[in-house]
Design an enzyme around this catalytic site. Structure first.
Site, PDB file in Angstrom:
ATOM      1  N   HIS A 240       0.827  -1.197   0.000  1.00 57.93           N
ATOM      2  CA  HIS A 240       0.000   0.000   0.000  1.00 57.93           C
ATOM      3  C   HIS A 240       0.866   1.254   0.000  1.00 57.93           C
ATOM      4  O   HIS A 240       1.867   1.346   0.709  1.00 57.93           O
ATOM      5  CB  HIS A 240      -0.905   0.028   1.239  1.00 57.93           C
ATOM      6  CG  HIS A 240      -2.150  -0.792   1.096  1.00 57.93           C
ATOM      7  ND1 HIS A 240      -3.079  -0.572   0.100  1.00 57.93           N
ATOM      8  CD2 HIS A 240      -2.631  -1.833   1.833  1.00 57.93           C
ATOM      9  CE1 HIS A 240      -4.073  -1.427   0.223  1.00 57.93           C
ATOM     10  NE2 HIS A 240      -3.826  -2.217   1.262  1.00 57.93           N
TER      11      HIS A 240
ATOM     12  N   CYS B 173       0.020   2.703  -4.665  1.00 57.30           N
ATOM     13  CA  CYS B 173      -0.723   3.936  -4.927  1.00 57.30           C
ATOM     14  C   CYS B 173       0.100   5.157  -4.498  1.00 57.30           C
ATOM     15  O   CYS B 173       0.958   5.065  -3.628  1.00 57.30           O
ATOM     16  CB  CYS B 173      -2.047   3.926  -4.173  1.00 57.30           C
ATOM     17  SG  CYS B 173      -3.124   2.534  -4.588  1.00 57.30           S
TER      18      CYS B 173
END
Length: 317
Positions: free
Chosen positions: A92, A146
């Site tokens: 992440h 991301c």
């Protein structure tokens, strides 16, 4: 003798609301690519693989924030001129509130223990990865997460458009360009529409300058912008660092399934592109990954560099 060192990180966040499916597979794919295709040694002396699997818990290979920073220190120090280094991260990426930025946020990566011990900001990553590096070593970074466009805050950023044309998005030059554009817009007559557009451009410029996150005390003009003076002159560090990221800062990076296995889209495409064309220039890799990702995904890969280097030279790995 040239040494090759690699640090490979993959986090699936098992058993949490943030669980991903393909990041540990990315680790395996990257390791196989480096060992089988690029001549890296898979021994623990030269390669560290960190993943949140049960057998790694309680060891230095479990990707907590502290362990990741310790492994990065191993990667970028104690090297000889000419050594070739690799760092990849699949997991992440996020943002945390940062009052020192005009956007109010700083880009981050998320260690397995981020909920308890916090995330690692892009500034910390730069100071841990880039600043201590021997400038005569070359480091290639692959970030598949991301908000990864400026994950290491490298000063020179390149992004391909839909036609494959690659343009430099240099933060300093872009910010100055926005200031000049705002000034040009207000020449030749005043209107509310022009004023609103100029405010938008100046706001964008402020984001660029403040986003560098390393200003020193200095005079500020009437427009609120502080130009060109930085506490850390990262644009002149001249470190031989090349980072491929799966998307821009404001985009998400796909966790997908290819050939029946969960994987990160950027990791898969990068490896597939390099295997198909082993001798590619940096600009070719950027264009080819963009072309492949565009077939299924909206994310736009980026290439960031520690200096203004020749993108037509072959990728050294």
């Amino acid at each position: 003798m040239v040494r090759k060192k690699a640090l490979i990180i993959g986090i699936n966040y098992f058993g949490t609301d943030n669980e991903l499916g393909g990041c540990i597979n990315d680790c395996d794919n990257v390791r196989n690519f480096l060992v089988n295709d690029r001549g890296f040694s898979g021994t623990s002396h030269d390669m560290v693989v960190m993943a949140d699997v049960p057998e790694n818990e309680g060891t230095p290979f479990y990707p907590t924030g502290a362990n990741i920073l310790a492994a990065i220190k191993w990667l970028v120090t104690w090297n000889q001129p000419g050594d070739i280094l690799w760092l990849s991260y699949s997991g992440h990426g996020s943002q945390v509130r940062d009052p020192d930025r005009s956007t109010g946020f700083s880009d981050t990566i998320c260690p397995v223990d981020f909920a308890e011990n916090g995330q690692i900001t892009s500034e910390i990553l730069h100071r841990s990865i880039v600043t201590p590096m021997n400038p005569q070593c070359r480091l290639t970074i692959l970030f598949d997460c991301c908000h990864s466009g400026s994950a290491a805050e490298l000063p020179y950023v390149y992004r391909p458009d839909a036609d494959g044309n690659v343009n430099m998005v240099d933060t300093i030059k872009k910010g100055l360009g926005l200031v000049h554009a705002a000034g040009d817009l207000l020449e030749g007559g005043f209107s509310i529409e022009k004023l609103d557009d100029a405010k938008m451009l100046l706001g964008g410029a402020t984001d660029f300058f403040n986003g560098l996150h390393h200003r020193r005390n200095q005079e500020v003009g009437e427009d609120g912008l502080a130009l060109e003076n930085f506490e850390e002159h990262w644009e002149t560090e001249g470190k031989d660092v090349w980072m491929f990221s799966g998307c821009a800062d404001d985009q998400t990076s796909a966790d997908t399934s290819i050939a029946g296995a969960a994987t990160g889209a950027m990791s898969w495409v990068f490896i597939a592109t390099m295997r198909e064309y082993p001798e590619q220039s940096y600009i070719n890799v950027l264009q080819n990954t963009r072309q492949e990702l565009a077939k299924k995904y909206s994310q736009i890969p980026q290439l960031s560099c520690g200096g203004e280097y020749d993108l037509d030279q072959n990728l050294l790995l």
